[in-house]
Design a protein around this motif. Structure first.
Motif, mmCIF file in Angstrom:
data_model
loop_
_atom_site.group_PDB
_atom_site.id
_atom_site.type_symbol
_atom_site.label_atom_id
_atom_site.label_comp_id
_atom_site.label_asym_id
_atom_site.label_seq_id
_atom_site.Cartn_x
_atom_site.Cartn_y
_atom_site.Cartn_z
ATOM 1 N N GLU A 304 0.827 -1.201 0.000
ATOM 2 C CA GLU A 304 0.000 0.000 0.000
ATOM 3 C C GLU A 304 0.866 1.258 0.000
ATOM 4 O O GLU A 304 0.492 2.287 -0.576
ATOM 5 C CB GLU A 304 -0.941 -0.016 1.205
ATOM 6 N N ALA A 305 2.032 1.178 0.638
ATOM 7 C CA ALA A 305 2.952 2.318 0.616
ATOM 8 C C ALA A 305 3.434 2.595 -0.804
ATOM 9 O O ALA A 305 3.623 3.752 -1.201
ATOM 10 C CB ALA A 305 4.142 2.050 1.541
ATOM 11 N N VAL A 306 3.624 1.530 -1.590
ATOM 12 C CA VAL A 306 4.022 1.696 -2.991
ATOM 13 C C VAL A 306 2.921 2.421 -3.754
ATOM 14 O O VAL A 306 3.180 3.366 -4.511
ATOM 15 C CB VAL A 306 4.317 0.334 -3.642
ATOM 16 N N ASP A 307 1.676 1.996 -3.558
ATOM 17 C CA ASP A 307 0.562 2.648 -4.245
ATOM 18 C C ASP A 307 0.412 4.109 -3.822
ATOM 19 O O ASP A 307 -0.013 4.951 -4.613
ATOM 20 C CB ASP A 307 -0.744 1.903 -3.973
ATOM 21 N N ALA A 308 0.758 4.398 -2.575
ATOM 22 C CA ALA A 308 0.628 5.769 -2.069
ATOM 23 C C ALA A 308 1.816 6.643 -2.435
ATOM 24 O O ALA A 308 1.820 7.838 -2.134
ATOM 25 C CB ALA A 308 0.464 5.739 -0.545
ATOM 26 N N GLY A 309 2.829 6.043 -3.095
ATOM 27 C CA GLY A 309 4.012 6.808 -3.441
ATOM 28 C C GLY A 309 4.837 7.192 -2.238
ATOM 29 O O GLY A 309 5.580 8.184 -2.263
ATOM 30 N N ALA A 310 4.722 6.415 -1.161
ATOM 31 C CA ALA A 310 5.431 6.727 0.085
ATOM 32 C C ALA A 310 6.226 5.510 0.552
ATOM 33 O O ALA A 310 6.079 5.050 1.684
ATOM 34 C CB ALA A 310 4.443 7.165 1.161
ATOM 35 N N VAL A 311 7.047 4.977 -0.341
ATOM 36 C CA VAL A 311 7.816 3.770 -0.029
ATOM 37 C C VAL A 311 8.759 4.041 1.134
ATOM 38 O O VAL A 311 9.524 5.013 1.121
ATOM 39 C CB VAL A 311 8.616 3.293 -1.255
ATOM 40 N N ASP A 312 8.681 3.193 2.146
ATOM 41 C CA ASP A 312 9.512 3.322 3.343
ATOM 42 C C ASP A 312 10.409 2.098 3.428
ATOM 43 O O ASP A 312 9.916 0.980 3.597
ATOM 44 C CB ASP A 312 8.611 3.413 4.585
ATOM 45 N N PRO A 313 11.735 2.254 3.322
ATOM 46 C CA PRO A 313 12.620 1.088 3.380
ATOM 47 C C PRO A 313 12.510 0.330 4.697
ATOM 48 O O PRO A 313 12.751 -0.872 4.729
ATOM 49 C CB PRO A 313 14.023 1.694 3.195
ATOM 50 N N VAL A 314 12.127 1.003 5.754
ATOM 51 C CA VAL A 314 11.973 0.330 7.053
ATOM 52 C C VAL A 314 10.759 -0.593 7.029
ATOM 53 O O VAL A 314 10.813 -1.733 7.496
ATOM 54 C CB VAL A 314 11.849 1.362 8.191
ATOM 55 N N VAL A 315 9.650 -0.102 6.481
ATOM 56 C CA VAL A 315 8.440 -0.930 6.368
ATOM 57 C C VAL A 315 8.714 -2.154 5.508
ATOM 58 O O VAL A 315 8.313 -3.278 5.844
ATOM 59 C CB VAL A 315 7.278 -0.101 5.790
ATOM 60 N N SER A 316 9.414 -1.958 4.387
ATOM 61 C CA SER A 316 9.733 -3.075 3.498
ATOM 62 C C SER A 316 10.673 -4.064 4.176
ATOM 63 O O SER A 316 10.466 -5.282 4.100
ATOM 64 C CB SER A 316 10.368 -2.551 2.211
ATOM 65 N N ALA A 317 11.715 -3.561 4.838
ATOM 66 C CA ALA A 317 12.676 -4.446 5.508
ATOM 67 C C ALA A 317 12.012 -5.234 6.627
ATOM 68 O O ALA A 317 12.293 -6.421 6.817
ATOM 69 C CB ALA A 317 13.839 -3.619 6.054
ATOM 70 N N ARG A 318 11.126 -4.581 7.360
ATOM 71 C CA ARG A 318 10.422 -5.265 8.451
ATOM 72 C C ARG A 318 9.572 -6.413 7.917
ATOM 73 O O ARG A 318 9.557 -7.515 8.477
ATOM 74 C CB ARG A 318 9.546 -4.248 9.188
ATOM 75 N N SER A 319 8.858 -6.155 6.815
ATOM 76 C CA SER A 319 8.022 -7.198 6.232
ATOM 77 C C SER A 319 8.865 -8.344 5.697
ATOM 78 O O SER A 319 8.548 -9.520 5.926
ATOM 79 C CB SER A 319 7.170 -6.609 5.102
ATOM 80 N N LYS A 320 9.951 -8.004 4.986
ATOM 81 C CA LYS A 320 10.803 -9.037 4.413
ATOM 82 C C LYS A 320 11.401 -9.898 5.517
ATOM 83 O O LYS A 320 11.416 -11.128 5.431
ATOM 84 C CB LYS A 320 11.889 -8.374 3.563
ATOM 85 N N TRP A 321 11.916 -9.270 6.572
ATOM 86 C CA TRP A 321 12.516 -10.020 7.687
ATOM 87 C C TRP A 321 11.486 -10.921 8.365
ATOM 88 O O TRP A 321 11.723 -12.120 8.551
ATOM 89 C CB TRP A 321 13.116 -9.050 8.712
ATOM 90 N N PHE A 322 10.341 -10.367 8.730
ATOM 91 C CA PHE A 322 9.348 -11.119 9.488
ATOM 92 C C PHE A 322 8.841 -12.319 8.703
ATOM 93 O O PHE A 322 8.771 -13.443 9.218
ATOM 94 C CB PHE A 322 8.177 -10.203 9.866
ATOM 95 N N ASN A 323 8.500 -12.094 7.431
ATOM 96 C CA ASN A 323 7.919 -13.175 6.627
ATOM 97 C C ASN A 323 8.921 -14.276 6.307
ATOM 98 O O ASN A 323 8.567 -15.464 6.297
ATOM 99 C CB ASN A 323 7.329 -12.598 5.333
ATOM 100 N N THR A 324 10.170 -13.907 6.056
ATOM 101 C CA THR A 324 11.141 -14.951 5.708
ATOM 102 C C THR A 324 11.622 -15.717 6.922
ATOM 103 O O THR A 324 11.945 -16.900 6.823
ATOM 104 C CB THR A 324 12.340 -14.358 4.947
ATOM 105 N N GLU A 325 11.668 -15.073 8.084
ATOM 106 C CA GLU A 325 12.042 -15.794 9.296
ATOM 107 C C GLU A 325 10.989 -16.829 9.672
ATOM 108 O O GLU A 325 11.292 -17.843 10.305
ATOM 109 C CB GLU A 325 12.264 -14.817 10.453
ATOM 110 N N LEU A 326 9.735 -16.599 9.274
ATOM 111 C CA LEU A 326 8.674 -17.575 9.542
ATOM 112 C C LEU A 326 8.923 -18.895 8.823
ATOM 113 O O LEU A 326 8.432 -19.942 9.252
ATOM 114 C CB LEU A 326 7.319 -17.007 9.125
ATOM 115 N N ALA A 327 9.684 -18.858 7.731
ATOM 116 C CA ALA A 327 9.963 -20.089 6.986
ATOM 117 C C ALA A 327 10.655 -21.111 7.880
ATOM 118 O O ALA A 327 10.375 -22.312 7.800
ATOM 119 C CB ALA A 327 10.822 -19.785 5.764
#
Length: 390
Positions: A304-327
């Motif tokens: 949604e941040a991408v669609d809003a034109g407000a990409v936040d590297p912290v939001v992206s990094a948090r999602s990438k870390w959390f989801n991949t650690e679940l593996a």
């Protein structure tokens, strides 16, 4: 009373496009797609999928790059619609590496930094699923430290001679093009320029790097001439473009879909084996299911941040870390549920490697390493999000 075990949840309300999702899901469940996946699962050891027919079929519908402008082969939809396709591909078990490389990475770079001529020339074949592109970043002794790249691009008349060696790329043996990061002037974090390199021409050697997974890495040696018309983005400033695009790449949608698919398979196996009467196991399943759902919400927040034109590297990094650690947690649960049967491999006559516990055991570390390691993601959150010293 025991807690219910959820099935595949709907998309978050803000990200929902029910009709589009249903259409994509119906297509991916069609006999032609399921037959292609069956053929893939039956590939002998040492063989891997390249340019799948399902990508071409998605491209015919404009879905492969749904958020790209219509003139470049997309449908002009939102980033969340492209995320819907990526998520459904993962949930359906469609191998996604080629799609991620061609569309989500190389295509994204071209959309962001390419000229109008470059976009018109390169994007439509990628969107139609007719061409496969890959990336050439990492080098021996460099890894994720892209500021220390040693591959060079030097002027020779009107062109650039790109020389160097890249490792750990994927699908280079199938790709016709590669986005290559090369040094064009001295410096550490600066001096990097991006070029689109023809992998089918002279001066390119692709060798396999065999590894624990069944989708090999490649060792690519380059000594090629590239014109200015295939220089992507500003001269000497490719590092800044890389950082911006990496934040867009790390929404975590494709990772969480894969983890969800693995978890659903583990839960189904536990039910088939009659293990759901074990309250401790049920609670473990419920807890992990809840974490995966939370990871999905984090991923859609990044989209949604991408669609809003407000990409936040912290939001992206948090999602990438959390989801991949679940593996890792899903694999541990899978081994506990399956027991000794979880060690069976495709060499034992079992289903394709993506359908076995042993297969996801070998594949899961790649999620934590690709597109930035878990350690790099934590550093991004700590330094940019919390203001801690690097």
């Amino acid at each position: 009373m025991t807690a219910p075990l959820t099935t595949r949840p709907p998309a978050p309300a803000a990200a929902r496009s029910d009709d589009f999702r249903a259409e994509v899901r119906t297509f991916l469940a069609s006999p032609e797609v399921r037959e292609e996946l069956r053929r893939f699962s039956d590939l002998p050891a040492g063989r891997e999928p390249g340019h799948l027919e399902v990508f071409r079929l998605l491209g015919e519908r404009g879905w492969l790059a749904a958020n790209w402008p219509v003139e470049y082969g997309g449908l002009g939809l939102r980033a969340v619609d492209a995320a819907t396709v990526a998520e459904e591909l993962g949930l359906a078990g469609v191998p996604d590496v080629a799609h991620v490389l061609s569309v989500d990475i190389v295509g994204l770079f071209l959309l962001m930094a390419g000229t109008d001529e470059q976009k018109a020339r390169h994007l439509p074949p990628l969107a139609r699923g007719e061409r496969l592109a890959t990336v050439l970043y990492s080098e021996p002794g460099v890894g994720s430290d892209l500021g220390s790249l040693r591959t060079t691009a030097e002027r020779e008349g009107e062109r650039w001679r790109v020389t160097g060696r890249k490792i750990y790329s994927q699908k280079s043996q199938f790709a016709s093009q590669a986005l290559c990061a090369a040094r064009t002037c001295d410096g550490t974090g600066s001096g990097i320029t991006l070029f689109l390199v023809d992998l089918t021409g002279p001066g390119v050697r692709v060798s396999p790097i065999w590894n624990a997974t069944e989708e090999r890495f490649d060792d690519v040696t380059l000594d090629v001439l590239v014109g200015d018309d295939d220089r992507i983005g500003p001269l000497h400033a490719g590092f800044a473009v890389l950082n911006t695009c990496l934040a867009l790449e790390r929404t975590g949608i494709d990772y969480q879909a894969k983890v969800r698919r693995w978890f659903d398979s583990v839960r189904d196996t536990a039910e088939q084996l009659g293990l759901l009467g074990d309250e401790a196991l049920r609670q473990r399943l419920v807890a992990l299911d809840t974490e995966i759902l939370a990871g999905r919400l984090l991923a859609y927040q990044a989209v949604e941040a991408v669609d809003a034109g407000a990409v936040d590297p912290v939001v992206s990094a948090r999602s990438k870390w959390f989801n991949t650690e679940l593996a890792r947690a899903v694999v541990e649960l899978a081994l506990d549920v399956a027991g000794l049967a979880g060690t069976a491999t495709r060499w034992d006559g079992e289903p394709g490697w993506r359908e076995t516990v042993e297969g996801i055991y070998r594949e899961s570390p790649n999620l934590r390493l690709s597109a930035g390691t878990s350690e790099i993601m934590l550093k991004v959150v700590a330094t940019l999000g919390l203001g801690l010293e690097g």
